[in-house]
Write a protein that holds these residues in place. Structure first.
Motif, PDB file in Angstrom:
ATOM      1  N   TYR A   1      27.893  43.345 -32.184  1.00 17.35           N
ATOM      2  CA  TYR A   1      27.296  42.031 -31.861  1.00 17.35           C
ATOM      3  C   TYR A   1      26.040  41.804 -32.709  1.00 17.35           C
ATOM      4  CZ  TYR A   1      30.526  41.349 -27.990  1.00 17.35           C
ATOM      5  OH  TYR A   1      31.682  41.162 -27.244  1.00 17.35           O
TER       6      TYR A   1
ATOM      7  N   GLN B   1      27.193  40.927 -36.219  1.00 19.21           N
ATOM      8  CA  GLN B   1      27.620  39.516 -36.298  1.00 19.21           C
ATOM      9  C   GLN B   1      26.421  38.593 -36.427  1.00 19.21           C
ATOM     10  OE1 GLN B   1      30.644  37.892 -33.519  1.00 19.21           O
ATOM     11  NE2 GLN B   1      31.098  40.022 -33.037  1.00 19.21           N
ATOM     12  N   ARG B   2      25.407  38.852 -35.599  1.00 13.79           N
ATOM     13  CA  ARG B   2      24.227  37.968 -35.610  1.00 13.79           C
ATOM     14  C   ARG B   2      23.488  38.052 -36.946  1.00 13.79           C
ATOM     15  NH1 ARG B   2      21.701  35.584 -31.403  1.00 13.79           N
ATOM     16  NH2 ARG B   2      22.989  35.428 -29.540  1.00 13.79           N
TER      17      ARG B   2
ATOM     18  N   TYR C   1      32.903  39.351 -40.337  1.00 13.99           N
ATOM     19  CA  TYR C   1      31.698  38.754 -39.739  1.00 13.99           C
ATOM     20  C   TYR C   1      30.921  37.945 -40.785  1.00 13.99           C
ATOM     21  CZ  TYR C   1      32.239  42.067 -35.802  1.00 13.99           C
ATOM     22  OH  TYR C   1      32.688  42.787 -34.728  1.00 13.99           O
TER      23      TYR C   1
ATOM     24  N   GLY D   1      30.233  43.291 -21.111  1.00 16.49           N
ATOM     25  CA  GLY D   1      30.839  42.461 -22.149  1.00 16.49           C
ATOM     26  C   GLY D   1      32.273  42.926 -22.328  1.00 16.49           C
TER      27      GLY D   1
ATOM     28  N   TYR E   1      23.948  41.293 -20.483  1.00 15.42           N
ATOM     29  CA  TYR E   1      25.070  40.888 -21.335  1.00 15.42           C
ATOM     30  C   TYR E   1      24.866  41.388 -22.759  1.00 15.42           C
ATOM     31  CZ  TYR E   1      28.345  37.786 -23.746  1.00 15.42           C
ATOM     32  OH  TYR E   1      29.351  37.290 -24.530  1.00 15.42           O
TER      33      TYR E   1
ATOM     34  N   ASP F   1      25.643  40.307 -25.700  1.00 14.79           N
ATOM     35  CA  ASP F   1      25.120  39.430 -26.759  1.00 14.79           C
ATOM     36  C   ASP F   1      23.652  39.066 -26.510  1.00 14.79           C
ATOM     37  OD1 ASP F   1      25.626  38.209 -29.288  1.00 14.79           O
ATOM     38  OD2 ASP F   1      25.552  36.259 -28.284  1.00 14.79           O
ATOM     39  N   ASP F   2      23.185  39.178 -25.261  1.00 10.73           N
ATOM     40  CA  ASP F   2      21.752  38.995 -25.003  1.00 10.73           C
ATOM     41  C   ASP F   2      20.976  40.185 -25.593  1.00 10.73           C
ATOM     42  OD1 ASP F   2      22.330  36.665 -23.657  1.00 10.73           O
ATOM     43  OD2 ASP F   2      22.174  37.536 -21.653  1.00 10.73           O
TER      44      ASP F   2
ATOM     45  N   ALA G   1      21.989  41.906 -28.144  1.00  7.56           N
ATOM     46  CA  ALA G   1      22.039  41.710 -29.602  1.00  7.56           C
ATOM     47  C   ALA G   1      21.016  40.659 -30.045  1.00  7.56           C
ATOM     48  CB  ALA G   1      23.447  41.298 -30.022  1.00  7.56           C
TER      49      ALA G   1
END
Ligand SMILES: NC(=O)c1ccc[n+]([C@@H]2O[C@H](COP(=O)([O-])OP(=O)(O)OC[C@H]3O[C@@H](n4cnc5c(N)ncnc54)[C@H](OP(=O)(O)O)[C@@H]3O)[C@@H](O)[C@H]2O)c1
Length: 326
Positions: A17, A20-21, A45, A156, A188, A190-191, A193
């Motif tokens: 994640y 990806q960011r 990505y 997740g 979570y 993605d939080d 990340a």
């Protein structure tokens, strides 16, 4: 040329994640892992050549040097939830973490983000938690400006917590728990990340951050929530820790005798960890300080636990048809 970030463990649950960011931000991303051939899924990505998995073992000086050479920012997402062979708690979470920080400092890397865990404590009775504590000290000594991120349990689609208990509920009428009253603050993925991304790019961020979701719940409550999501009724039984430690030893012996072929459903060290509450403490930074609004379990769990429902993806259809009856 765009900036380069090396993400150690960038193919793992959290690391992917983060990768990806950073790729979406336009950074070149080097994903440093032991099995780059199993990490090709990170390539899309970014554009062609933007995200590259490379071989690295953080237990080895030379490969860490190679992974860090030329990087502007380094993020360490490597952790060990269960020891396997030489990839032990101390070798990875203490020595390996210290090695990454030392090499990052030697190469003049501008920022280092280190992922640790709530409960990291050199004096803990759990090897996972004590080596996380030792790792933090080693990292701070080598790279004092490091940002340390300590999440509670992370949820997740690829998690090992809710998926594991949902799978268990599919097979077993009883769910045994050690530490049923222990409190967690699931966060979570993605939080987490997003918090790591902010720590990686914002020069004003520093220090230790503990990351938790919007709610603190007991282990038992989390299992009941999982059962609700998978539409199954099961008997949830809290068992004493001494039984857990005994079972951990038996499973450990079976795993050793079978040369690792029979995995241990629970280890003694995990039972020791389950005796400690795992939520955000006082006097540390939080998700809010990193500008991240925590996502609730209810918003995300249905998106991946549906597969454990008795009718899988058709459960919602059946439920709505039932409402139409009568
Ligand atoms: N998951 C949670 O609920 C949770 C909660 C709190 C804290 N954390 C912490 O968050 C971090 C990320 O956890 P995660 O759940 O994403 O772990 P994970 O899914 O197990 O990923 C671990 C990553 O590290 C790599 N790795 C393992 N050993 C390595 C080594 N010796 N050298 C180089 N790479 C290695 C793995 O790839 P290869 O196998 O290919 O090397 C993989 O990419 C860890 O520090 C963990 O302790 C996780």
């Amino acid at each position: 040329m765009s900036s380069l970030v090396t993400i150690f463990g960038g193919s793992g649950f959290v690391g992917r994640y983060v990768a990806q960011r950073m790729a979406r931000r336009g950074w070149r991303v080097r994903v440093a892992v032991r099995r780059p051939n199993e990490a090709h899924f990170v390539k899309p990505y970014g554009v062609v050549g933007q995200v590259e998995p490379i071989f690295c073992n953080i237990r080895d000086d030379a490969s860490v040097e190679k992974a860090i050479a030329g990087a502007d920012v380094v993020i360490n997402c490597v952790g060990v939830l269960e020891e396997s062979g030489k990839n032990g708690f101390d070798a990875v979470q203490n020595e390996g973490a210290g090695r990454v920080a030392r090499v990052a400092a030697e190469h003049g890397v501008s920022r280092l983000v280190h992922v640790s865990s709530i409960g990291a404590d050199v004096d803990s009775d759990s090897d996972y938690a004590s080596t996380k504590g030792l790792g933090e000290s080693a990292v701070l000594e080598a790279f004092p400006e490091v940002v340390i991120i300590r999440p509670s349990i992370i949820f997740g689609p690829e998690d090992d917590f809710f998926n594991r208990f949902a799978a268990m509920a599919r097979m077993s009428p009883i769910i045994p728990l050690f530490g049923a009253a222990t409190k967690f603050q699931p966060v979570y993925v993605d939080d987490v990340a997003a918090a790591i991304e902010r720590a990686a790019i914002d020069g004003s961020v520093g220090g230790v951050y503990e990351l938790g979701g919007p709610e603190v719940s007991t282990f038992r409550d989390l299992i009941h929530l999982t059962l609700e999501e998978v539409r199954r009724r099961r008997l949830v039984i809290g068992l004493p820790f001494w039984i857990g430690r005994m079972m951990g030893r038996i499973f450990g012996a079976v795993k050793a005798i079978s040369l690792g072929l029979v995995p241990a459903p629970v280890t003694t060290d995990q039972v020791r960890q389950l005796a400690h509450d795992n939520f955000v403490g006082n006097g540390v930074g939080t998700l809010a300080d990193l500008g991240v609004k925590p996502t609730s379990l209810e918003a995300v769990l249905p998106s991946y636990l549906w597969q454990f429902r008795p009718s899988g993806q058709y459960a919602a259809l059946k439920e709505s048809a039932r409402n139409l009856k009568g």
